[in-house]
Scaffold this active site. Structure first.
Site, PDB file in Angstrom:
ATOM      1  N   CYS A 144     -35.131  15.475 -27.366  1.00 32.59           N
ATOM      2  CA  CYS A 144     -35.828  16.569 -27.899  1.00 32.59           C
ATOM      3  C   CYS A 144     -36.572  17.937 -26.634  1.00 32.59           C
ATOM      4  CB  CYS A 144     -36.398  16.230 -29.136  1.00 32.59           C
ATOM      5  SG  CYS A 144     -37.242  14.339 -29.701  1.00 32.59           S
ATOM      6  N   HIS A 235     -41.852  19.860 -30.650  1.00 30.81           N
ATOM      7  CA  HIS A 235     -42.794  19.622 -29.659  1.00 30.81           C
ATOM      8  C   HIS A 235     -42.808  20.487 -29.063  1.00 30.81           C
ATOM      9  CE1 HIS A 235     -41.609  16.072 -31.095  1.00 30.81           C
ATOM     10  NE2 HIS A 235     -40.356  15.267 -30.471  1.00 30.81           N
TER      11      HIS A 235
HETATM   12  P1  NAP Z   1     -34.375   7.319 -38.277  1.00 32.03           P
HETATM   13  O1  NAP Z   1     -35.672   8.190 -39.205  1.00 32.03           O
HETATM   14  O2  NAP Z   1     -35.382   5.705 -37.918  1.00 32.03           O
HETATM   15  O3  NAP Z   1     -33.370   7.186 -39.011  1.00 32.03           O
HETATM   16  C1  NAP Z   1     -32.237   6.002 -38.239  1.00 32.03           C
HETATM   17  C2  NAP Z   1     -31.181   6.409 -39.275  1.00 32.03           C
HETATM   18  O4  NAP Z   1     -30.587   4.713 -38.886  1.00 32.03           O
HETATM   19  C3  NAP Z   1     -31.534   5.852 -40.635  1.00 32.03           C
HETATM   20  O5  NAP Z   1     -30.525   6.683 -41.557  1.00 32.03           O
HETATM   21  C4  NAP Z   1     -31.347   3.865 -40.639  1.00 32.03           C
HETATM   22  O6  NAP Z   1     -30.683   3.879 -41.912  1.00 32.03           O
HETATM   23  C5  NAP Z   1     -29.994   4.162 -39.707  1.00 32.03           C
HETATM   24  N1  NAP Z   1     -30.144   2.502 -39.113  1.00 32.03           N
HETATM   25  C6  NAP Z   1     -30.972   2.242 -39.288  1.00 32.03           C
HETATM   26  N2  NAP Z   1     -30.086   0.640 -38.500  1.00 32.03           N
HETATM   27  C7  NAP Z   1     -28.791   0.678 -38.790  1.00 32.03           C
HETATM   28  C8  NAP Z   1     -27.623  -0.260 -38.955  1.00 32.03           C
HETATM   29  N3  NAP Z   1     -28.064  -1.448 -38.521  1.00 32.03           N
HETATM   30  N4  NAP Z   1     -26.756   0.398 -39.472  1.00 32.03           N
HETATM   31  C9  NAP Z   1     -26.784   2.149 -39.672  1.00 32.03           C
HETATM   32  N5  NAP Z   1     -27.517   2.265 -39.801  1.00 32.03           N
HETATM   33  C10 NAP Z   1     -28.901   1.957 -39.804  1.00 32.03           C
HETATM   34  O7  NAP Z   1     -34.328   7.948 -37.410  1.00 32.03           O
HETATM   35  P2  NAP Z   1     -34.317  10.010 -36.414  1.00 32.03           P
HETATM   36  O8  NAP Z   1     -35.537  10.480 -35.834  1.00 32.03           O
HETATM   37  O9  NAP Z   1     -33.911  10.160 -37.608  1.00 32.03           O
HETATM   38  O10 NAP Z   1     -33.107   9.313 -35.307  1.00 32.03           O
HETATM   39  C11 NAP Z   1     -32.314   9.327 -34.988  1.00 32.03           C
HETATM   40  C12 NAP Z   1     -31.538   8.884 -33.707  1.00 32.03           C
HETATM   41  O11 NAP Z   1     -31.913  10.377 -33.002  1.00 32.03           O
HETATM   42  C13 NAP Z   1     -32.270   8.265 -32.743  1.00 32.03           C
HETATM   43  O12 NAP Z   1     -31.037   7.771 -32.114  1.00 32.03           O
HETATM   44  C14 NAP Z   1     -33.955   8.783 -31.632  1.00 32.03           C
HETATM   45  O13 NAP Z   1     -33.661   8.416 -30.982  1.00 32.03           O
HETATM   46  C15 NAP Z   1     -32.537  10.628 -31.944  1.00 32.03           C
HETATM   47  N6  NAP Z   1     -33.165  11.964 -31.886  1.00 32.03           N
HETATM   48  C16 NAP Z   1     -34.452  12.091 -32.342  1.00 32.03           C
HETATM   49  C17 NAP Z   1     -34.669  13.376 -32.836  1.00 32.03           C
HETATM   50  C18 NAP Z   1     -36.104  13.259 -33.530  1.00 32.03           C
HETATM   51  O14 NAP Z   1     -36.783  14.254 -33.213  1.00 32.03           O
HETATM   52  N7  NAP Z   1     -36.606  12.501 -34.910  1.00 32.03           N
HETATM   53  C19 NAP Z   1     -34.813  13.780 -32.022  1.00 32.03           C
HETATM   54  C20 NAP Z   1     -33.596  13.784 -31.060  1.00 32.03           C
HETATM   55  C21 NAP Z   1     -32.835  12.573 -31.153  1.00 32.03           C
HETATM   56  P3  NAP Z   1     -31.709   2.737 -43.392  1.00 32.03           P
HETATM   57  O15 NAP Z   1     -32.459   4.147 -43.477  1.00 32.03           O
HETATM   58  O16 NAP Z   1     -30.134   2.735 -44.031  1.00 32.03           O
HETATM   59  O17 NAP Z   1     -32.185   1.991 -42.562  1.00 32.03           O
END
Ligand code: NAP
Length: 345
Positions: A144, A235
């Protein structure tokens, strides 16, 4: 045009919820299946929301979440968006691509893979050639903050030798539930795991040259420092660029004013009218005021820059990027639109 059916992996996360808002109102993507971990399996999306639901359609809120497992390989969707944690993404994304699926991901699992472009249509559209016309592939977003950095310096790109950068990254960047409130309230954490490596390596890859089907990283030197601060969404980055030659204020202003996406845009719904918004006030950009910069469907897709200062061949400025929209779900959907425009469906 008939709608393209998509699946979303990681729907219950913060980025997954942004996908709901963006794809739920999209003119040619239609959500088909949604996946998360076993703990969310069988629940309706509306029971798991982390962001406000004012713009999400009721029929989408009623979709049932499925446990992500091998059934996804035959789920009938034409395109898969991923917002999975890195370890889980590593398990599924490449296998999906090998089975002929088109995967657009936010995760860092395969960003540095030589055949995975980190695509930003306004900066490196030619990197799409890395997928070599294959039926199955992965296209990644940058981290990001990397997306914010690269877009904010894009008008000066051909002059830049060195980038010194400090980010101030909001708590939503750590996902849900993210950083413990005890650690971040009234505080700043001067460390985000692996973030500085991502800022350096991804920037060099995105700005790299493509020769005979391979990407050669840019020689630009990047010196990043990443901080977690107690803001909610978007950010900030404070940047100093060392240029190959001195540029005057007028010249820099013109380069920013004239910067625009040069290619076709008829299918690029999320492409903002202005990719970079320059603010001339002394105290902008600010997260609370600028996190939804842009207009209409593209709100949150523009990067805001301001506070330009020039000293010899060094230019300093501040940028702000919405980490969940331009830094994640919005950029993924824009990349999806880009491959539609390029004839991949
Ligand atoms: P998050 O809020 O922690 O969400 C993670 C998601 O993955 C949830 O839907 C979770 O489902 C699912 N998950 C976790 N373990 C799993 C499993 N074993 N099998 C299937 N699904 C599973 O994370 P996020 O912030 O949305 O980020 C998601 C991705 O995007 C990450 O790789 C992160 O590095 C990347 N990213 C994030 C941002 C940001 O600003 N947040 C920006 C760019 C990239 P449950 O709810 O069922 O656990």
């Amino acid at each position: 045009m008939e709608k393209i059916s998509v699946s979303i992996m990681g729907i219950t996360g913060i980025v997954g919820n942004k996908f709901l808002q963006i794809i739920g109102n999209h003119p040619y993507f239609e959500i088909n299946r949604v996946y998360a971990s076993e703990q969310s399996s069988g629940r309706k999306i509306r029971e798991t929301l982390k962001v406000d639901d004012y713009s999400i359609r009721d029929d989408i809120l009623d979709l049932k979440i499925e446990h992500l497992n091998d059934k996804i390989f035959n789920d009938g969707s034409e395109l898969i968006f991923s917002s999975l944690p890195t370890e889980i993404a590593r398990e599924f994304e490449m296998k999906l691509a090998e089975k002929g699926k088109k995967v657009i991901t936010n995760s860092s699992a395969f960003r540095m893979h030589p055949k995975v472009p980190i695509l930003i249509p306004e900066v490196n559209p030619h990197h799409l050639s890395l997928i070599n016309g294959n039926k199955g592939f992965i296209i990644a977003n940058g981290n990001c903050s990397t997306i914010g950095l690269v877009l904010s310096m894009a008008p000066l790109r051909s002059f830049v030798q060195e980038i010194v950068l400090t980010t101030q990254q909001s708590v939503s960047g750590a996902g849900y539930p993210g950083v413990a409130s005890w650690d971040i309230l009234s505080n700043i954490v001067p460390y985000i795991e692996k973030e500085e490596d991502k800022l350096e390596n991804e920037t060099k890859k995105i700005l790299g040259d493509i020769k005979q089907g391979d990407v050669y990283p840019s020689p630009i030197e990047v010196y990043p420092t990443a901080l977690r601060v107690p803001t909610r969404e978007s950010h900030m980055g404070s940047v100093t660029l060392k240029l190959k030659e001195e540029l005057g204020e007028k010249e820099i202003k013109e380069l920013y004013e004239n910067f625009r996406y040069e290619g076709r845009r008829d299918k690029l719904y999320l492409l903002p009218e202005k990719t970079i918004i320059v603010r001339n006030e002394k105290d902008r950009p600010q997260p609370e005021l600028d996190y939804l910069a842009g207009s209409g469907i593209s709100k949150g897709m523009s990067v805001v820059v301001g506070r330009f200062r020039i000293k010899g061949n060094r230019v300093s400025y501040i940028f702000l990027v919405n980490n969940l929209i331009r830094g994640a779900a919005g950029s993924s959907v824009l990349n999806g639109e880009f491959i539609v425009q390029e004839g991949y469906f």
